[in-house]
Write an enzyme that holds these catalytic residues in place. Sequence first.
Site, short mmCIF file in Angstrom:
data_model
loop_
_atom_site.label_atom_id
_atom_site.label_comp_id
_atom_site.label_asym_id
_atom_site.label_seq_id
_atom_site.Cartn_x
_atom_site.Cartn_y
_atom_site.Cartn_z
N ALA A 75 127.16 73.06 10.32
CA ALA A 75 125.80 73.40 10.72
C ALA A 75 125.26 72.21 11.50
O ALA A 75 125.76 71.08 11.35
CB ALA A 75 124.96 73.67 9.49
N GLY A 95 129.74 74.21 7.63
CA GLY A 95 129.51 75.61 8.04
C GLY A 95 130.68 76.19 8.81
O GLY A 95 130.88 77.41 8.81
N GLU A 152 133.04 77.23 6.20
CA GLU A 152 132.46 78.40 5.53
C GLU A 152 132.62 79.66 6.38
O GLU A 152 132.89 80.74 5.86
CB GLU A 152 130.99 78.11 5.21
CG GLU A 152 130.85 77.03 4.13
CD GLU A 152 129.43 76.56 3.92
OE1 GLU A 152 128.82 76.06 4.88
OE2 GLU A 152 128.91 76.68 2.79
N GLU A 160 129.63 67.99 3.34
CA GLU A 160 128.17 67.95 3.17
C GLU A 160 127.72 66.86 2.21
O GLU A 160 126.66 66.26 2.39
CB GLU A 160 127.66 69.31 2.66
CG GLU A 160 127.69 70.44 3.68
CD GLU A 160 129.01 71.22 3.68
OE1 GLU A 160 130.03 70.71 3.16
OE2 GLU A 160 129.01 72.35 4.23
N1 COA Z 1 125.82 68.74 13.88
C1 COA Z 1 125.27 68.24 14.99
N2 COA Z 1 125.97 67.52 15.89
C2 COA Z 1 127.26 67.32 15.65
C3 COA Z 1 127.90 67.82 14.50
C4 COA Z 1 127.12 68.58 13.60
N3 COA Z 1 127.65 69.12 12.48
N4 COA Z 1 129.20 67.44 14.52
C5 COA Z 1 129.36 66.73 15.65
N5 COA Z 1 128.20 66.67 16.33
C6 COA Z 1 127.95 66.01 17.61
C7 COA Z 1 127.87 64.47 17.47
O1 COA Z 1 126.58 64.09 17.03
C8 COA Z 1 128.17 64.07 18.88
O2 COA Z 1 127.01 64.27 19.66
P1 COA Z 1 126.56 63.13 20.75
O3 COA Z 1 127.71 63.04 21.69
O4 COA Z 1 125.34 63.73 21.35
O5 COA Z 1 126.36 61.90 19.96
C9 COA Z 1 129.20 65.10 19.33
O6 COA Z 1 129.04 66.23 18.48
C10 COA Z 1 130.64 64.62 19.22
O7 COA Z 1 130.85 64.21 17.87
P2 COA Z 1 131.44 62.77 17.48
O8 COA Z 1 130.99 62.45 16.09
O9 COA Z 1 131.09 61.78 18.54
O10 COA Z 1 133.00 63.07 17.53
P3 COA Z 1 134.14 62.29 16.73
O11 COA Z 1 135.42 62.77 17.32
O12 COA Z 1 133.88 60.85 16.68
O13 COA Z 1 134.04 62.85 15.22
C11 COA Z 1 133.76 64.55 13.55
C12 COA Z 1 134.30 64.20 14.96
C13 COA Z 1 133.92 66.05 13.38
C14 COA Z 1 134.59 63.81 12.51
C15 COA Z 1 132.27 64.13 13.44
O14 COA Z 1 131.58 64.65 14.56
C16 COA Z 1 131.59 64.63 12.21
O15 COA Z 1 131.80 64.07 11.13
N6 COA Z 1 130.72 65.67 12.33
C17 COA Z 1 129.91 66.15 11.26
C18 COA Z 1 130.71 66.99 10.29
C19 COA Z 1 129.83 67.44 9.14
O16 COA Z 1 129.34 66.66 8.37
N7 COA Z 1 129.65 68.77 9.04
C20 COA Z 1 128.85 69.36 8.02
C21 COA Z 1 127.45 69.55 8.50
S1 COA Z 1 126.40 70.27 7.27
#
Ligand code: COA
Length: 260
Positions: A66, A111, A114, A134
């Site tokens: 999400a 999400g 999910e 989360e």
């Molecule tokens: N919500 C909003 N934005 C998200 C996102 C999410 N769940 N997951 C990734 N993004 C965005 C990042 O903020 C980034 O945006 P920016 O370029 O404007 O800063 C972009 O997507 C790329 O993500 P980034 O973190 O730079 O990529 P990465 O390869 O370094 O890491 C992940 C990849 C998936 C490990 C990391 O993005 C992450 O941990 N995301 C969140 C996962 C999460 O907690 N999901 C549950 C949400 S309730």
Amino acid sequence: MSFENLAVVTRGGIHTITIKRPSKLNALNRQTLQELYAAIIDASGDDKVRVIVITGAGDKAFVAGADISEIRDQSPVEARSFSQFGQNLMSMIQSLDKPVIAAINGFALGGGMELALACHLRIASDNAKLGLPEIKLGIMPGFGGTQRLLRLVGTTLALEMALGGEPISAERAHQLGLVNLVVPAAELEAAVGRMAKPLVKAAPEAVRGILQAVLQGSDINLEAGLALETARFALCCATEDMKEGTSAFLEKRAPEFKGR
Ligand code: COA
């Protein structure tokens, strides 16, 4: 129907919905959730659609969760409605009477996991990572993840994944029975096609009966599940497709199901 954050295409009975916010790793903001809801309703009522495939744009993510920026800014009341909306969407997907395949082409987190769990079949690319992170954000899964993961893999692993928050590899997900198949990333689309095409040709009443009996069966007792199976079996036997399928076998030819 056109969408800002989805690409939707139907080809040969296979309806592919691609979640398209690659710069945010296809994170599900409210608008995307609403579009997904509308797209699923649309596909469910379209007789030309026999199988639905859900995937993510780009080669990095299915859905990275999400949208965290929206979560941070919402009030508790908004959070409650966000969770309920997400849950309703996932439940609607799971209860569709057409098979839904998740083509997991990268991160399926929060999400995203999910969403994948609500689909009926899951194929992952070998670079995919699945998890419920989360807890690292000070929250917990809110789109049905605790309940569907529990039912798929049991308490021990559901707690390990939700409390630990660490994603697992596609290979481990396969070992746990969380995904049906793992393929090299370049072969994902072809593998989805191989899984979907026989379902397009299958007798729809048999498909509907199997989906309902298996999915509802996991939440009811054995006796009730067996009664449901008998009712759906009898319904299959009331179709022309049953006559066609059994006759084709006896006549040593391929069946041609008509959905009647
Ligand atoms: N919500 C909003 N934005 C998200 C996102 C999410 N769940 N997951 C990734 N993004 C965005 C990042 O903020 C980034 O945006 P920016 O370029 O404007 O800063 C972009 O997507 C790329 O993500 P980034 O973190 O730079 O990529 P990465 O390869 O370094 O890491 C992940 C990849 C998936 C490990 C990391 O993005 C992450 O941990 N995301 C969140 C996962 C999460 O907690 N999901 C549950 C949400 S309730």
